[in-house]
Structure formats: C-alpha cells, structure tokens
Write a protein that holds these residues in place. Structure first.
Motif, PDB file in Angstrom:
ATOM      1  N   ASP A   1      -0.361   3.835  -2.099  1.00 19.64           N
ATOM      2  CA  ASP A   1      -1.590   3.294  -1.501  1.00 19.64           C
ATOM      3  C   ASP A   1      -1.426   1.835  -1.093  1.00 19.64           C
ATOM      4  O   ASP A   1      -1.977   1.394  -0.082  1.00 19.64           O
ATOM      5  N   LYS A   2      -0.671   1.088  -1.871  1.00 15.66           N
ATOM      6  CA  LYS A   2      -0.415  -0.334  -1.554  1.00 15.66           C
ATOM      7  C   LYS A   2       0.686  -0.507  -0.507  1.00 15.66           C
ATOM      8  O   LYS A   2       1.041  -1.623  -0.164  1.00 15.66           O
ATOM      9  N   LYS A   3       1.243   0.615  -0.054  1.00 14.59           N
ATOM     10  CA  LYS A   3       2.328   0.655   0.930  1.00 14.59           C
ATOM     11  C   LYS A   3       3.609  -0.023   0.434  1.00 14.59           C
ATOM     12  O   LYS A   3       4.373  -0.589   1.201  1.00 14.59           O
ATOM     13  N   ILE A   4       3.834   0.050  -0.876  1.00 11.70           N
ATOM     14  CA  ILE A   4       5.085  -0.436  -1.453  1.00 11.70           C
ATOM     15  C   ILE A   4       6.134   0.672  -1.366  1.00 11.70           C
ATOM     16  O   ILE A   4       7.290   0.423  -1.059  1.00 11.70           O
TER      17      ILE A   4
ATOM     18  N   SER B   1      -0.468   4.827  -6.727  1.00 10.61           N
ATOM     19  CA  SER B   1      -1.016   3.483  -6.469  1.00 10.61           C
ATOM     20  C   SER B   1      -0.043   2.645  -5.648  1.00 10.61           C
ATOM     21  O   SER B   1      -0.456   1.865  -4.782  1.00 10.61           O
ATOM     22  N   HIS B   2       1.259   2.821  -5.865  1.00  8.88           N
ATOM     23  CA  HIS B   2       2.251   2.079  -5.069  1.00  8.88           C
ATOM     24  C   HIS B   2       2.320   2.607  -3.636  1.00  8.88           C
ATOM     25  O   HIS B   2       2.583   1.840  -2.709  1.00  8.88           O
TER      26      HIS B   2
ATOM     27  N   ASN C   1       0.913   5.947 -11.116  1.00 10.95           N
ATOM     28  CA  ASN C   1       1.592   4.710 -10.711  1.00 10.95           C
ATOM     29  C   ASN C   1       2.256   4.883  -9.350  1.00 10.95           C
ATOM     30  O   ASN C   1       2.196   3.989  -8.502  1.00 10.95           O
TER      31      ASN C   1
END
Length: 151
Positions: A84-87, A81-82, A78
């Motif tokens: 990678d999403k630049k969050i 993935s965050h 998780n």
C-alpha cells in the motif's frame, strides 16, 4: 566591589606529589613501597577488596547456540501495508534478498518465514524458506503463490 569566596575548598593548597622529601609526598608519592598498586597505569579491574565481585555474584543466564538459524518473520499484513505504501511491487517476486535490500528484514537473517496474521488483498508471488498453513491458504485464496525452498 569584589566579593571574595570564603569556602575552605578553594583556600586549600594542592599537594604536589613526588616533588622532594620536604613536600611530605616525595619519593614514593604516598603509594607505599613496591607491588602492583605502586606502579603507574595499573588498576585491578573489578577487584572489590576481597568482596565477591559483581560479575561472580550474578547468575549465569541463557544459552547462545552456535548453529542458530536467524529466521526473519514477516506477516501477511506487513507485506500488504508495504504494498500500500508502494515500497513493495506486486509484479516482482518477493524474497529474502529483496526484503533485505529494502531494510524490511534484518540483514543477518538466514531464512524467511511468512505467517498468516492479517489480511492480504494484493496478488503476490512470494519465495520463502518457511510458511504457516494459514499464510499459504490466504495467498492461494486470492490467487497469489508461495514457493518454499527445499532445505
């Protein structure tokens, strides 16, 4: 041509309650005399006519602890993935406060636990209350670090 509706329901005259003795529903308005049910605005909640009420027929279930720790669980996949999403940024320290601000974990959670499910490719610094052995191993393998708070 106007077509009339012949249904009995429409032809019935509405009974006006409490409009004098001649109406047949005067004085007590068909409520009987005295008692709780004759008063206005009174309903006997969950009373089923002597039958055991539903809330008493159903079994009591579970237990809610008063001092339960609300632990937010976050897997490494998780976090990746965050990222990678630049969050999430890899430069800053990832902790419970920053995750709450981004709405990634519940705001009512008191502790943060990191679990080792999935792969993590980014080198990150995490500050958490608890962590699994696999999560610590995976983070140290790629050069990241995890600091556990002393409780």
């Amino acid at each position: 041509m106007i077509k009339l509706n012949n249904r009995k329901k429409i032809l019935k005259v509405k009974i006006r309650v409490g409009r004098g003795i001649g109406s047949g529903k005067g004085k007590t308005s068909g409520r009987g005399v005295k008692g709780q049910k004759s008063r206005s605005g009174v309903a006997i909640k969950s009373f089923e006519g002597g039958q055991m009420p539903l809330y008493r027929r159903l079994p009591k279930r579970g237990f809610n602890s008063l001092n339960k720790d609300n632990i937010a669980i976050l897997n490494l996949e998780n976090i990746q993935s965050h990222i990678d999403k630049k969050i999430l940024a890899t430069t800053s320290v990832i902790n419970a406060d920053s995750l709450k601000k981004l709405n990634l974990i519940n705001k009512n959670s008191r502790k943060l636990k990191i679990l080792g499910k999935g792969l993590i490719k980014s080198k990150v610094n995490i500050e958490a209350d608890l962590a699994s052995k696999s999560a610590v191993e995976k983070l140290e393998k790629i050069g990241g670090s995890i600091q556990l708070k002393k409780n």
